[in-house]
Motif scaffolding. Structure first.
Motif, PDB file in Angstrom:
ATOM      1  N   ARG A  83      45.463  37.137  49.550  1.00 55.65           N
ATOM      2  CA  ARG A  83      46.848  37.600  49.413  1.00 55.65           C
ATOM      3  C   ARG A  83      47.718  36.522  48.769  1.00 55.65           C
ATOM      4  O   ARG A  83      48.567  36.821  47.927  1.00 55.65           O
ATOM      5  N   ALA A  84      47.486  35.266  49.144  1.00 57.48           N
ATOM      6  CA  ALA A  84      48.259  34.160  48.564  1.00 57.48           C
ATOM      7  C   ALA A  84      47.945  34.024  47.068  1.00 57.48           C
ATOM      8  O   ALA A  84      48.856  33.832  46.257  1.00 57.48           O
ATOM      9  N   ARG A  85      46.664  34.127  46.706  1.00 56.06           N
ATOM     10  CA  ARG A  85      46.286  34.057  45.287  1.00 56.06           C
ATOM     11  C   ARG A  85      46.908  35.210  44.508  1.00 56.06           C
ATOM     12  O   ARG A  85      47.451  35.023  43.422  1.00 56.06           O
ATOM     13  N   ASP A  86      46.824  36.420  45.067  1.00 50.50           N
ATOM     14  CA  ASP A  86      47.391  37.594  44.401  1.00 50.50           C
ATOM     15  C   ASP A  86      48.904  37.452  44.235  1.00 50.50           C
ATOM     16  O   ASP A  86      49.454  37.782  43.186  1.00 50.50           O
ATOM     17  N   ALA A  88      50.644  34.634  44.073  1.00 48.51           N
ATOM     18  CA  ALA A  88      50.902  33.608  43.060  1.00 48.51           C
ATOM     19  C   ALA A  88      50.661  34.163  41.663  1.00 48.51           C
ATOM     20  O   ALA A  88      51.449  33.916  40.736  1.00 48.51           O
ATOM     21  N   ARG A  89      49.586  34.936  41.484  1.00 47.10           N
ATOM     22  CA  ARG A  89      49.280  35.540  40.185  1.00 47.10           C
ATOM     23  C   ARG A  89      50.392  36.504  39.776  1.00 47.10           C
ATOM     24  O   ARG A  89      50.863  36.473  38.639  1.00 47.10           O
ATOM     25  N   ASP A  90      50.830  37.352  40.708  1.00 48.78           N
ATOM     26  CA  ASP A  90      51.888  38.318  40.406  1.00 48.78           C
ATOM     27  C   ASP A  90      53.203  37.623  40.068  1.00 48.78           C
ATOM     28  O   ASP A  90      53.919  38.038  39.163  1.00 48.78           O
ATOM     29  N   GLU A  91      53.508  36.550  40.795  1.00 48.03           N
ATOM     30  CA  GLU A  91      54.743  35.809  40.535  1.00 48.03           C
ATOM     31  C   GLU A  91      54.680  35.143  39.161  1.00 48.03           C
ATOM     32  O   GLU A  91      55.657  35.156  38.407  1.00 48.03           O
ATOM     33  N   ALA A  92      53.530  34.572  38.808  1.00 42.79           N
ATOM     34  CA  ALA A  92      53.367  33.948  37.492  1.00 42.79           C
ATOM     35  C   ALA A  92      53.530  34.992  36.386  1.00 42.79           C
ATOM     36  O   ALA A  92      54.185  34.729  35.367  1.00 42.79           O
ATOM     37  N   ALA A  93      52.973  36.178  36.586  1.00 37.98           N
ATOM     38  CA  ALA A  93      53.107  37.249  35.592  1.00 37.98           C
ATOM     39  C   ALA A  93      54.565  37.697  35.485  1.00 37.98           C
ATOM     40  O   ALA A  93      55.056  37.948  34.376  1.00 37.98           O
ATOM     41  N   ARG A  94      55.252  37.773  36.617  1.00 39.66           N
ATOM     42  CA  ARG A  94      56.659  38.178  36.619  1.00 39.66           C
ATOM     43  C   ARG A  94      57.515  37.156  35.865  1.00 39.66           C
ATOM     44  O   ARG A  94      58.349  37.520  35.027  1.00 39.66           O
ATOM     45  N   ILE A  95      57.261  35.883  36.113  1.00 37.66           N
ATOM     46  CA  ILE A  95      58.018  34.822  35.430  1.00 37.66           C
ATOM     47  C   ILE A  95      57.717  34.840  33.939  1.00 37.66           C
ATOM     48  O   ILE A  95      58.631  34.738  33.113  1.00 37.66           O
TER      49      ILE A  95
END
Length: 124
Positions: A83-86, A88-95
């Motif tokens: 969940r933490a990896r997902d 972080a990945r989603d936040e990076a994509a959003r940014i």
């Protein structure tokens, strides 16, 4: 929606917090619900009947119904890591998307440019 799978230790802690919530004033109840959401990703609204209090008994009912599953500590730890990896990945994509659309600044790139500019300036 929060988690539906917890370790036995987490269930004990959640039950203790639910007990405290039902014995507390409104302000303390809000703090406990916040702790449940943040520390355990446990949202009472995922399990309760609207308008009905949710406490230890309702928690046990949700476990008996299979709405809440109890898993071993290793499985829960692995789930939390994923969940933490997902997240972080989603936040990076959003940014990245916000930067591409001009809605945000890539602060790492801006910092790099600032350091390059600063190093090119003559010493004062």
């Amino acid at each position: 929606m929060g988690r539906t799978k917890f370790s036995q230790q987490e269930i004990k802690q959640i039950a203790r917090l639910l007990h405290l919530k039902n014995e507390s004033n409104r302000f303390k109840q809000k703090m406990i619900r916040h702790d449940l959401r943040v520390e355990f990703e446990f949202n009472i609204s995922d399990f309760n009947e609207p308008g009905k209090a949710f406490g230890e008994e309702e928690l046990q009912d949700a476990i008996r119904r299979g709405t809440i599953e109890i898993l071993d500590d290793k499985t829960i730890a692995d789930m939390k890591e994923k969940r933490a990896r997902d997240k972080a990945r989603d936040e990076a994509a959003r940014i990245k998307q916000a930067v591409e659309l001009g809605e945000a600044t890539d602060w790492q790139e801006a910092m790099k440019e600032w350091q390059e500019w600063e190093s090119s300036q003559p010493n004062k």
